[in-house]
Design an enzyme around this catalytic site. Structure first.
Site, mmCIF file in Angstrom:
data_model
loop_
_atom_site.group_PDB
_atom_site.id
_atom_site.type_symbol
_atom_site.label_atom_id
_atom_site.label_comp_id
_atom_site.label_asym_id
_atom_site.label_seq_id
_atom_site.Cartn_x
_atom_site.Cartn_y
_atom_site.Cartn_z
ATOM 1 N N HIS A 1 38.790 30.360 -15.878
ATOM 2 C CA HIS A 1 39.348 29.009 -15.785
ATOM 3 C C HIS A 1 40.016 28.824 -14.433
ATOM 4 O O HIS A 1 40.792 29.679 -14.009
ATOM 5 C CB HIS A 1 40.315 28.772 -16.940
ATOM 6 N N ASP B 1 36.054 26.936 -15.630
ATOM 7 C CA ASP B 1 36.172 25.711 -16.429
ATOM 8 C C ASP B 1 37.523 25.022 -16.228
ATOM 9 O O ASP B 1 38.469 25.623 -15.722
ATOM 10 C CB ASP B 1 36.073 26.044 -17.927
ATOM 11 N N ASP B 2 37.588 23.789 -16.699
ATOM 12 C CA ASP B 2 38.831 23.048 -16.925
ATOM 13 C C ASP B 2 39.482 22.451 -15.681
ATOM 14 O O ASP B 2 40.480 21.759 -15.780
ATOM 15 C CB ASP B 2 39.906 23.875 -17.655
ATOM 16 N N HIS C 1 32.184 19.694 -17.367
ATOM 17 C CA HIS C 1 32.787 20.248 -18.581
ATOM 18 C C HIS C 1 33.204 19.056 -19.460
ATOM 19 O O HIS C 1 34.173 19.125 -20.167
ATOM 20 C CB HIS C 1 33.985 21.102 -18.169
ATOM 21 N N HIS D 1 37.238 16.709 -22.252
ATOM 22 C CA HIS D 1 37.356 17.946 -23.021
ATOM 23 C C HIS D 1 37.375 17.748 -24.533
ATOM 24 O O HIS D 1 38.162 18.347 -25.249
ATOM 25 C CB HIS D 1 38.597 18.742 -22.593
HETATM 26 ZN ZN ZN Z 1 37.488 24.102 -21.424
#
Ligand code: ZN
Length: 590
Positions: free
Chosen positions: A542, A399-400, A449, A453
């Site tokens: 991540h 993620d991210d 994602h 955010h």
């Molecule tokens: Zn996240």
């Protein structure tokens, strides 16, 4: 102190990774300090809870170096419980200070705790602490801690004190591991609830496994109380100036007083003339002859909504329909998930509904305005590769990202071992680093994602639509197609969000590596190890930390050595025989 804490707390990391690309947060860093703290506080506390049934609220608030903290915790008036709670919040706070200490003075860390407190069956008190940490390195985490106390003697009750053997089998229907640390139990009124992904859920059938039978206090007899006291949980008006007693007898200690016309909350009432009150200072007894039930006021919404209050709603889960607004009343029907009902009225968490030709009551929190449609999700890239469905497989998800340091290193490792993974990228960063995204798509698959955010549960319908639109546009621009897999920030996707996402599958995880928290490859690998057999599981990591890239260099060959096939989420679903649908949150594929 920290080791006793470890035994007692049940922790689940619900939320991960906040990237502050959003303009709103950007502005925060350039406004005045205390104003900034105020805004943060409002943002965070809005998302926490105001369900505080017992006692009074106490607040700790201060600044310690770059950490600003505000902690709400209850004082219930029983010293044993109060000491326990105060100690817990102190330990949590101290730990947070150690973990989040940084040299970056110019950036702030925000640390908040709020709580919910419920009276439960068999004279238990359930406390839920919600801890939100937003660190100076721009990440947010939400931790939930639950505690259950015997209100008579103030003892902390462990799961073993609460349940008979066999309860874990029931609970595994609701979560994915038989691990004690994952069970976050709350007893509220006459029901047992679990907290899963930060949301409280009723657990059917678990009541049969209740024990609470005197393992803590030999003189403590549930049966007597159950026969003698009925659950009331309503507001009463005090008729005379009278005193409150510690126990249900005139000879007991006087622990307070109430005045005529004061409103009190009666929790239970006995046939023998005593009522148990929840007061500002804890619990107390009053003679029932001195109080009278407060008449329900007509809810405002009924008076101004015109000729009809009937609303069409949909169930988000299979729901029991009862003859009365009580879970012990007769079961009229079980309404299947996604069915339409007409809500006639709503009160105290219960909705009176019409379903087909029946009228009855269901839990109002499982009704939603938008129908959740389950529709097959057409994947962009058909699953490929040389996967043997009879052999174990595990999906790595990141993620991210993307970022320019850790993400390319992770991709190098995938390439070196010829394995695949799924990247849940932020739209804003996809636009910034298109080449890295293209390489991700080549070596694995790219889902979204979201764009910036945001916690989707907190957005209006318009804001949600905009966030999704921007996410798709970013993917379209960089890859030429829209994303088909969504990893919602913090794993949050309530019924309205699920209903609004009509062309993507929502993918959460059932193995949280906690890589963002540890920032250490050994601890991260150790965390994954705790989950044992990984076949069919989805691992959350991540792609923006170098320590994660370090961990991947060890994890991938290790998984291959252990006989796992390392695959993308789409491949995992496909080879495990799933057709991905909208409206469902997937955590893994068995
Ligand atoms: Zn996240």
């Amino acid at each position: 102190m920290s080791s006793t804490l470890k035994k007692k707390k049940i922790v689940l990391y619900v939320a991960l990774g906040l990237l502050t690309i959003g303009l709103g947060v950007f502005i925060l860093f350039f406004t005045g300090e205390s104003h900034k703290e105020k805004i943060k506080e409002e943002l965070i506390f809005e998302n926490l809870s105001n369900k505080k049934e017992v006692g009074r609220m106490s607040t700790l608030e201060d600044r310690n170096g770059n950490i600003y903290y505000k902690i709400n915790y209850p004082v219930v008036g029983k010293s044993k419980i109060d000491d326990f709670i105060k100690n817990e919040v102190d330990v949590l706070k101290d730990n947070a200070f150690v973990e989040n200490r940084c040299d970056c003075d110019e950036l702030n860390t925000y640390y908040f705790i709020d709580y919910e407190l419920y009276m439960g069956m068999n004279r238990t008190l359930s406390l839920v602490l919600k801890e939100v940490v937003e660190t100076s390195w721009l990440r947010e985490s939400v931790n939930v801690y639950t505690y259950i106390f015997n209100i008579d003697n103030g003892e902390y009750l462990s799961n073993e004190d609460i349940f008979e053997d066999g309860y874990k089998e029931i609970l595994t229907k609701y979560i994915f591991s038989n691990d004690d640390e994952k069970f976050k139990v709350v007893i509220k009124e006459d029901k047992v609830y679990l907290i899963v992904n930060g949301m409280m859920q009723e657990v059917e059938g678990i009541n049969d496994y209740l024990r609470l039978d005197g393992t803590i206090d030999k003189d403590y007899k549930v049966e007597d109380l159950e026969e003698e006291y009925n659950l009331i949980n309503k507001e009463y008006i005090v008729l005379n100036d009278v005193v409150l007693y510690k126990e249900a007898k005139l000879a007991s200690d006087v622990i307070g007083s109430v005045k005529k016309d004061e409103i009190v909350k009666v929790y239970r009432q006995s046939d023998k003339g005593w009522s148990l009150l929840l007061t500002q200072d804890g619990v107390a007894y009053i003679e029932s002859k001195n109080i009278e039930e407060k008449k329900e006021e007509i809810p405002e919404e009924n008076t101004n909504s015109g000729d009809s209050n009937e609303v069409k709603l949909y169930t988000v889960t299979d729901l029991n329909m009862r003859s009365e607004a009580s879970s012990s009343s007769e079961l009229l029907d079980v309404i299947k998930s996604g069915e339409e009902v007409i809500m006639i009225s709503k009160s105290g968490g219960w909705a009176q509904v019409q379903y087909k030709d029946k009228i009855g009551y269901v839990s109002a929190s499982y009704l939603t305005e938008v129908k959740i449609v389950k529709r097959e999700v057409k994947l962009n890239v058909p699953p490929q590769g040389h996967i043997d469905p009879s052999k174990p497989m595990v999906a790595l998800t990141f993620d991210d990202g993307p970022n320019t340091k850790a993400t390319p290193r992770i991709l190098d490792t995938l390439e070196k071992y010829n394995v695949r993974a799924t990247f849940f990228d932020l739209g804003s960063l996809m636009l910034r680093y298109p080449d890295i995204v293209k390489r991700e798509a080549k070596l694995g698959e790219v889902g979204t994602h979201t764009y910036s955010h945001k916690n989707l549960n907190l957005l209006s319908a318009e804001e949600l639509a905009e966030e999704i639109r921007l996410s798709k546009e970013a993917s379209m621009q960089v890859l030429g197609y829209e994303p088909k897999l969504l990893r919602p920030p913090y794993g949050n996707a309530n019924a309205n969000v699920r209903a609004s996402i009509t062309d993507m599958a929502i993918i959460n995880w059932n193995v949280d590596s906690l890589d963002w928290k540890y920032r250490n490859k050994d601890l991260t690998l150790n965390e994954i190890d705790k989950f044992g057999n990984l076949d069919g599981k989805i691992i959350l990591m991540h792609s923006i930390h170098n320590e994660t890239a370090d961990a991947i260099e060890i994890l991938v060959p290790d998984l291959l050595d252990r006989g796992y096939q390392v695959v993308s989420v789409s491949e995992l679903a496909y080879y495990k025989g799933y057709t991905l649908e909208t409206g469902t949150i997937y955590y893994g594929f068995k």
